[in-house]
Design an enzyme around this catalytic site. Structure first.
Site, short mmCIF file in Angstrom:
data_model
loop_
_atom_site.label_atom_id
_atom_site.label_comp_id
_atom_site.label_asym_id
_atom_site.label_seq_id
_atom_site.Cartn_x
_atom_site.Cartn_y
_atom_site.Cartn_z
N ASN A 1 -45.16 -34.52 22.43
CA ASN A 1 -43.77 -34.34 22.00
C ASN A 1 -43.74 -34.65 20.50
O ASN A 1 -43.79 -35.80 20.11
CB ASN A 1 -42.87 -35.30 22.78
CG ASN A 1 -41.44 -35.29 22.29
OD1 ASN A 1 -41.04 -34.41 21.52
ND2 ASN A 1 -40.65 -36.25 22.74
N LYS B 1 -41.38 -34.25 18.47
CA LYS B 1 -40.06 -34.68 17.97
C LYS B 1 -39.72 -33.93 16.68
O LYS B 1 -40.16 -32.80 16.50
CB LYS B 1 -40.03 -36.21 17.82
CG LYS B 1 -40.50 -36.92 19.10
CD LYS B 1 -40.24 -38.38 19.10
CE LYS B 1 -40.78 -38.96 20.42
NZ LYS B 1 -40.49 -40.38 20.57
N HIS C 1 -34.86 -36.31 27.27
CA HIS C 1 -35.56 -37.38 26.55
C HIS C 1 -34.55 -38.47 26.17
O HIS C 1 -33.40 -38.17 25.84
CB HIS C 1 -36.24 -36.81 25.30
CG HIS C 1 -37.17 -37.78 24.68
ND1 HIS C 1 -36.74 -38.80 23.86
CD2 HIS C 1 -38.51 -37.95 24.81
CE1 HIS C 1 -37.77 -39.52 23.49
NE2 HIS C 1 -38.86 -39.04 24.06
N GLU D 1 -34.11 -40.08 23.58
CA GLU D 1 -33.48 -39.91 22.26
C GLU D 1 -32.33 -38.92 22.34
O GLU D 1 -31.31 -39.06 21.66
CB GLU D 1 -34.55 -39.46 21.24
CG GLU D 1 -35.49 -40.62 20.90
CD GLU D 1 -36.90 -40.20 20.55
OE1 GLU D 1 -37.14 -39.03 20.22
OE2 GLU D 1 -37.79 -41.08 20.62
N GLU E 1 -40.40 -42.59 31.17
CA GLU E 1 -40.57 -43.16 29.83
C GLU E 1 -39.66 -44.37 29.68
O GLU E 1 -38.46 -44.22 29.40
CB GLU E 1 -40.20 -42.13 28.77
CG GLU E 1 -41.05 -40.88 28.81
CD GLU E 1 -41.08 -40.20 27.44
OE1 GLU E 1 -42.16 -40.13 26.87
OE2 GLU E 1 -40.03 -39.77 26.96
N GLY F 1 -42.26 -45.45 20.99
CA GLY F 1 -42.38 -45.63 19.55
C GLY F 1 -42.44 -47.09 19.12
O GLY F 1 -42.33 -47.40 17.94
N SER G 1 -45.73 -45.14 23.87
CA SER G 1 -46.85 -45.79 23.19
C SER G 1 -48.19 -45.56 23.88
O SER G 1 -49.06 -46.43 23.88
CB SER G 1 -46.57 -47.29 23.01
OG SER G 1 -45.41 -47.47 22.20
P1 PGA Z 1 -44.36 -42.48 21.73
O1 PGA Z 1 -43.21 -41.50 22.26
O2 PGA Z 1 -45.64 -42.00 22.34
O3 PGA Z 1 -44.34 -42.32 20.25
O4 PGA Z 1 -43.99 -43.85 22.19
C1 PGA Z 1 -43.21 -41.00 23.57
C2 PGA Z 1 -42.03 -40.09 23.76
O5 PGA Z 1 -40.95 -40.38 23.24
O6 PGA Z 1 -42.14 -39.05 24.45
#
Ligand code: PGA
Length: 251
Positions: A9, A11, A96, A98, A168, A174, A214
């Site tokens: 992803n 983003k 997601h 976000e 998630e 992140g 992560s």
């Molecule tokens: P990350 O994000 O691997 O940077 O923690 C995962 C995601 O949001 O899909």
């Protein structure tokens, strides 16, 4: 049996040129390998057409990171599921955290998006997960159950069978704070039991449930070794080919 999948992803990262360069690099590396999992990259919508041209569809699927909850019409700035499909993407990431947090997506709008994605032949990678406060209150199971029930359980078993789930935990996204393999296994098994109660064991056992938050080359192997962890949804580590391939190599 369900498929193992490593999905990136990106983003809101990479210009078009940078994105095509990364996809091409990935394509070149994967061309030399026999893959033990499906590979998907979730790229910015305006990159999809070019990224699709840059990769071998037999090895790398391309995903949008969102689509609209309306079919078409006067919705300035939105991108419909039909448009996503017409660019050559095969997947769409939906729900997601976000999108839920910053853009007000609810289980109701995600239900509409899921229906449109499926109607247009896209495979939704549907994200669920709790925030830190909910985990601290030991409410994670209830949270993910409600997210699945409200957004997905109107689907027929045949339609649900097309969904990929991504668990998630928001506190791990992140942050560098990865869920332990045991924490991931525990909730993935719970999610599968929720699916089994609704659609039966066959559908549940065929549903891929990815872990996200992560995930890196250094922790992917332990996570993916768990019985109910069927791969990962990768943010930061999907932004360079070496790390992303390191995670693919965990299978
Ligand atoms: P990350 O994000 O691997 O940077 O923690 C995962 C995601 O949001 O899909």
């Amino acid at each position: 049996m369900r498929q193992n999948i490593v999905a990136g992803n990106w983003k809101m990262n990479k210009t078009l040129q940078e994105g095509v360069a990364l996809a091409s690099e990935l394509n070149k590396i994967l061309a030399t390998k026999t893959l033990n999992c499906g590979v998907v990259i979730g790229v910015p919508a305006i990159h999809i057409t070019e990224v699709v041209k840059a990769v071998d569809a037999k090895k790398i699927g391309v995903a949008a990171q969102n689509c609209a909850n309306k079919e078409s019409g006067a919705y300035t700035g939105e991108i419909s599921a039909a448009m996503v499909k017409s660019t050559g993407a095969a997947y769409v990431i939906l729900g997601h955290s976000e999108r839920r947090e910053y853009y007000g997506e609810t289980n109701q709008t995600l239900k509409e998006k899921t229906d449109l994605a499926l109607a247009n032949g896209l495979t939704p990678i549907f994200c669920i997960g709790e925030v830190l406060k909910e985990r601290e209150a030991n409410k994670q199971n209830q949270v993910v159950k409600t997210q699945i029930e409200e957004a997905l359980f109107h689907l027929s078993a045949d339609a649900f069978a097309k969904i990929v789930l991504a668990y998630e935990p928001v506190w791990a996204i992140g942050t560098g704070k990865v869920a332990s393999p045991e924490q991931a296994q525990e909730i993935h098994a719970y999610i599968r039991s929720v699916v089994a109660n609704k659609y039966g064991n066959d559908v549940a056992n065929n549903t891929s449930i990815l872990y996200g938050g992560s995930c890196k080359p250094s922790n992917a192997k332990e996570l993916f070794a768990k019985a109910d962890v069927d791969g990962g949804l990768i943010g930061g580590a999907a932004l360079n080919a070496e790390d992303f391939v390191g995670i693919i190599d965990a299978f």
